[in-house]
Design a protein around this motif. Structure first.
Motif, mmCIF file in Angstrom:
data_model
loop_
_atom_site.group_PDB
_atom_site.id
_atom_site.type_symbol
_atom_site.label_atom_id
_atom_site.label_comp_id
_atom_site.label_asym_id
_atom_site.label_seq_id
_atom_site.Cartn_x
_atom_site.Cartn_y
_atom_site.Cartn_z
ATOM 1 N N LYS A 187 -12.612 12.597 -12.803
ATOM 2 C CA LYS A 187 -13.567 12.661 -12.002
ATOM 3 C C LYS A 187 -12.984 13.480 -10.881
ATOM 4 C CE LYS A 187 -16.202 8.633 -13.263
ATOM 5 N NZ LYS A 187 -16.793 7.349 -12.748
ATOM 6 N N LEU A 188 -11.818 13.067 -10.334
ATOM 7 C CA LEU A 188 -11.248 13.696 -9.054
ATOM 8 C C LEU A 188 -10.977 15.039 -9.398
ATOM 9 C CD1 LEU A 188 -8.727 10.823 -7.894
ATOM 10 C CD2 LEU A 188 -11.068 11.462 -6.850
ATOM 11 N N LYS A 229 -12.481 18.658 -7.566
ATOM 12 C CA LYS A 229 -11.495 19.485 -7.040
ATOM 13 C C LYS A 229 -10.578 18.666 -6.006
ATOM 14 C CE LYS A 229 -13.929 23.962 -8.311
ATOM 15 N NZ LYS A 229 -14.385 25.063 -7.865
ATOM 16 N N THR A 230 -10.422 17.343 -6.201
ATOM 17 C CA THR A 230 -9.791 16.851 -5.138
ATOM 18 C C THR A 230 -8.016 16.830 -5.672
ATOM 19 O OG1 THR A 230 -11.354 15.360 -4.619
ATOM 20 C CG2 THR A 230 -9.589 14.607 -4.084
ATOM 21 N N VAL A 231 -7.847 16.515 -6.765
ATOM 22 C CA VAL A 231 -6.604 16.576 -7.383
ATOM 23 C C VAL A 231 -6.030 17.826 -8.095
ATOM 24 C CG1 VAL A 231 -6.403 14.045 -7.607
ATOM 25 C CG2 VAL A 231 -7.099 15.520 -9.702
ATOM 26 N N SER A 232 -4.617 18.096 -8.174
ATOM 27 C CA SER A 232 -4.380 19.236 -8.870
ATOM 28 C C SER A 232 -4.488 19.160 -10.435
ATOM 29 C CB SER A 232 -3.020 19.823 -8.416
ATOM 30 O OG SER A 232 -1.974 18.845 -8.863
ATOM 31 N N ILE A 233 -4.254 20.305 -11.310
ATOM 32 C CA ILE A 233 -4.015 20.142 -12.479
ATOM 33 C C ILE A 233 -2.951 19.409 -12.969
ATOM 34 C CG2 ILE A 233 -3.032 22.384 -12.653
ATOM 35 C CD1 ILE A 233 -5.329 20.758 -15.475
ATOM 36 N N GLN A 234 -1.627 19.688 -12.295
ATOM 37 C CA GLN A 234 -0.634 18.637 -12.830
ATOM 38 C C GLN A 234 -0.787 17.233 -12.687
ATOM 39 O OE1 GLN A 234 -0.795 21.249 -10.358
ATOM 40 N NE2 GLN A 234 0.436 22.878 -11.381
ATOM 41 N N ALA A 280 -1.615 12.073 -15.628
ATOM 42 C CA ALA A 280 -2.464 10.924 -16.150
ATOM 43 C C ALA A 280 -2.472 10.947 -17.714
ATOM 44 C CB ALA A 280 -3.697 10.900 -15.201
ATOM 45 N N GLN A 281 -2.918 12.092 -17.995
ATOM 46 C CA GLN A 281 -3.260 12.348 -19.495
ATOM 47 C C GLN A 281 -1.702 11.912 -20.358
ATOM 48 O OE1 GLN A 281 -4.437 16.474 -19.918
ATOM 49 N NE2 GLN A 281 -6.420 15.947 -19.426
ATOM 50 N N TRP A 282 -0.651 12.359 -19.805
ATOM 51 C CA TRP A 282 0.631 11.915 -20.566
ATOM 52 C C TRP A 282 0.937 10.300 -20.561
ATOM 53 C CZ3 TRP A 282 4.894 9.546 -18.561
ATOM 54 C CH2 TRP A 282 5.985 9.469 -19.482
ATOM 55 N N ARG A 283 0.570 9.774 -19.412
ATOM 56 C CA ARG A 283 0.752 8.370 -19.194
ATOM 57 C C ARG A 283 -0.178 7.548 -20.387
ATOM 58 N NH1 ARG A 283 1.477 9.307 -13.450
ATOM 59 N NH2 ARG A 283 -0.716 8.798 -13.309
ATOM 60 N N GLU A 284 -1.567 8.157 -20.292
ATOM 61 C CA GLU A 284 -2.459 7.321 -21.382
ATOM 62 C C GLU A 284 -1.703 7.534 -22.810
ATOM 63 O OE1 GLU A 284 -5.671 6.914 -23.896
ATOM 64 O OE2 GLU A 284 -4.684 8.726 -23.684
ATOM 65 N N ALA A 344 -3.737 2.758 -18.158
ATOM 66 C CA ALA A 344 -3.647 4.058 -17.922
ATOM 67 C C ALA A 344 -5.058 4.874 -18.621
ATOM 68 C CB ALA A 344 -2.722 4.290 -19.258
ATOM 69 N N ALA A 345 -5.714 4.243 -19.576
ATOM 70 C CA ALA A 345 -7.382 4.944 -19.830
ATOM 71 C C ALA A 345 -7.991 4.855 -18.490
ATOM 72 C CB ALA A 345 -7.700 4.188 -20.840
ATOM 73 N N SER A 346 -7.970 3.759 -17.711
ATOM 74 C CA SER A 346 -8.872 3.870 -16.554
ATOM 75 C C SER A 346 -8.349 4.763 -15.589
ATOM 76 C CB SER A 346 -8.832 2.590 -15.971
ATOM 77 O OG SER A 346 -9.471 2.222 -14.651
ATOM 78 N N GLU A 347 -7.044 4.834 -15.395
ATOM 79 C CA GLU A 347 -6.568 6.038 -14.400
ATOM 80 C C GLU A 347 -7.004 7.474 -14.778
ATOM 81 O OE1 GLU A 347 -2.363 6.509 -12.245
ATOM 82 O OE2 GLU A 347 -2.213 5.921 -14.227
#
Length: 402
Positions: A147-148, A152-157, A162-166, A138-141
């Motif tokens: 970075k993504l 501006k490759t992924v959205s804020i959601q 990813a932050q919640w999973r970590e 989860a930390a690696s993800e």
């Protein structure tokens, strides 16, 4: 003329006397009948109207109890040593050791319990490794999504997911680590040191007296394994007693704190003085010996007599309580047997000039044996006791002093 011979005169007199004998006998018989049928004075017991001490009391059974009693329980689970105390032994607060509890030996724990403890330890260790791997992933993800997102490759959601999973993986790792420490602590009891002892030596637990007094009851005398909370002894101070008296609720409503109480039939000479401290606010239902349901309430009284006068009185002793609810030194009183109901009023028979005279009476308080007279009688008058139906107004009576 020839004179009458003396013998003839005597015969005539005898015949004349015999002629009146039947009449005399009839008169005697009539006199006896009249005397037998003549009304005779009725013998009655009398008593004098007096002025003196009178008090109204509530008489009930009660029992003593110690005000402050302490139930000593085992604070820990372990092997209880035999308790050497007997009921009546004196103890001092914070000094007398009432009981000693040794910790349970690991040898008493069977192999099955040890195998279960080892299995729990291994399971907890595996869960911890799994949680660490999940947290690492989860930390690696999360770093990759950072970075993504910067590019501006992924959205804020997607970044917040990813932050919640970590964060969740970090919490699961902490929980797994705690479970492993708990399993290892349980397994320590089975680990023997090289000298044959346990790796976690514990000293015996001493249970000391919480208050000064005497031992009332020993609940666990023999040596055995006890769990935490097992009652061991009961202690208290027998000189600090109170009395619990069960009275009818209607009588309890008339009893106020501070009321005088006399305790009798307690096993000593003379009554003991006590005083009402409390009338409990809640009553309870109790079935009498005749099967009648009664509402009763507890009256708590403090003993005023010094301990030296009641040396042998102990806990849960039976006493006869006499609660004085009213008392006066100048009461006009008569024996209760002299009063009877006449309609809705009280009445009594007064002896005047050898005859019974009916007198209406206004009665007051009663002690059972004697009753207060408010109106109708005067001091010094003689009243008839237990007149019943055999005494009527105006009837001649023969007083018998009791």
């Amino acid at each position: 003329m020839n004179p009458t011979p003396p013998a003839t005169k005597r015969n005539n007199h005898t015949r004349h006397s015999r002629r009146w004998l039947p009449y005399a006998g009839a008169v005697a018989i009539v006199a006896l009948i009249v005397a037998g049928l003549w009304p005779q004075p009725a013998p009655v017991e009398i008593a004098r109207v007096t002025v003196g001490v009178l008090r109204a009391t509530v008489n009930e059974e009660g029992k003593t109890r110690i005000k402050q009693r302490f139930l000593v329980a085992a604070p820990v689970t372990g092997q209880l040593r035999r308790i050497p105390f007997k009921p009546g032994a004196e103890v001092l607060a914070g000094q007398t050791v009432l009981a000693v509890i040794d910790p349970l030996s690991p040898a008493l724990l069977d192999a099955r319990s040890r195998a279960l403890a080892e299995a729990r330890r291994d399971t907890a260790s595996a869960h911890l490794e799994k949680a660490r791997a999940a947290h690492t992933f989860a930390a690696s993800e999360l770093r990759r999504f950072d970075k993504l997102f910067a590019d501006k490759t992924v959205s804020i959601q997607e970044l917040e997911t990813a932050q919640w999973r970590e964060a969740a993986a970090a919490k699961e790792q902490a929980a797994a680590d705690s479970a492993l420490r708990q399993a290892e602590a349980e397994l320590v009891e089975f680990t023997s040191s090289p000298d044959g002892g346990t790796s976690s030596e514990r000293s015996p637990t001493e249970v000391k007296a919480p208050a000064s007094g005497r031992v009332l009851r020993v609940l666990e005398e023999s040596s055995r394994v006890v769990t935490a909370g097992t009652p061991l002894l009961e202690i208290g101070n027998p000189s600090d007693l109170e009395v619990v008296i069960e009275v009818l609720s209607r009588d309890g409503a008339a009893i106020a704190p501070g009321t005088k109480v006399e305790l009798e039939q307690w096993g000593g000479d003379g009554p003991l003085a006590a005083q009402v401290r409390l009338v409990e606010p809640a009553a309870f239902t109790k079935v009498s010996a005749l099967g009648v349901e009664e509402q009763r309430v507890n009256v708590i009284a403090d003993l005023l007599a010094p301990p030296g006068q009641r040396r042998n009185l102990g806990d849960n002793f039976r006493v006869e309580a006499r609660i004085v609810v009213w008392e006066t030194n100048q009461a006009l009183k008569v024996p209760s047997g002299a009063l009877f109901r006449r309609g809705q009023e009280w009445a009594a028979f007064v002896v005047a000039n050898g005859r019974a005279r009916l007198r209406p009476v206004k009665a007051g308080r009663s002690s059972g044996a004697e009753t207060q007279v408010l109106e109708g009688l005067k001091e010094g008058e003689m009243v008839i006791l237990y007149p019943g139906d055999r005494v009527r107004d105006g009837q001649r009576v023969k007083p018998i002093q009791v």
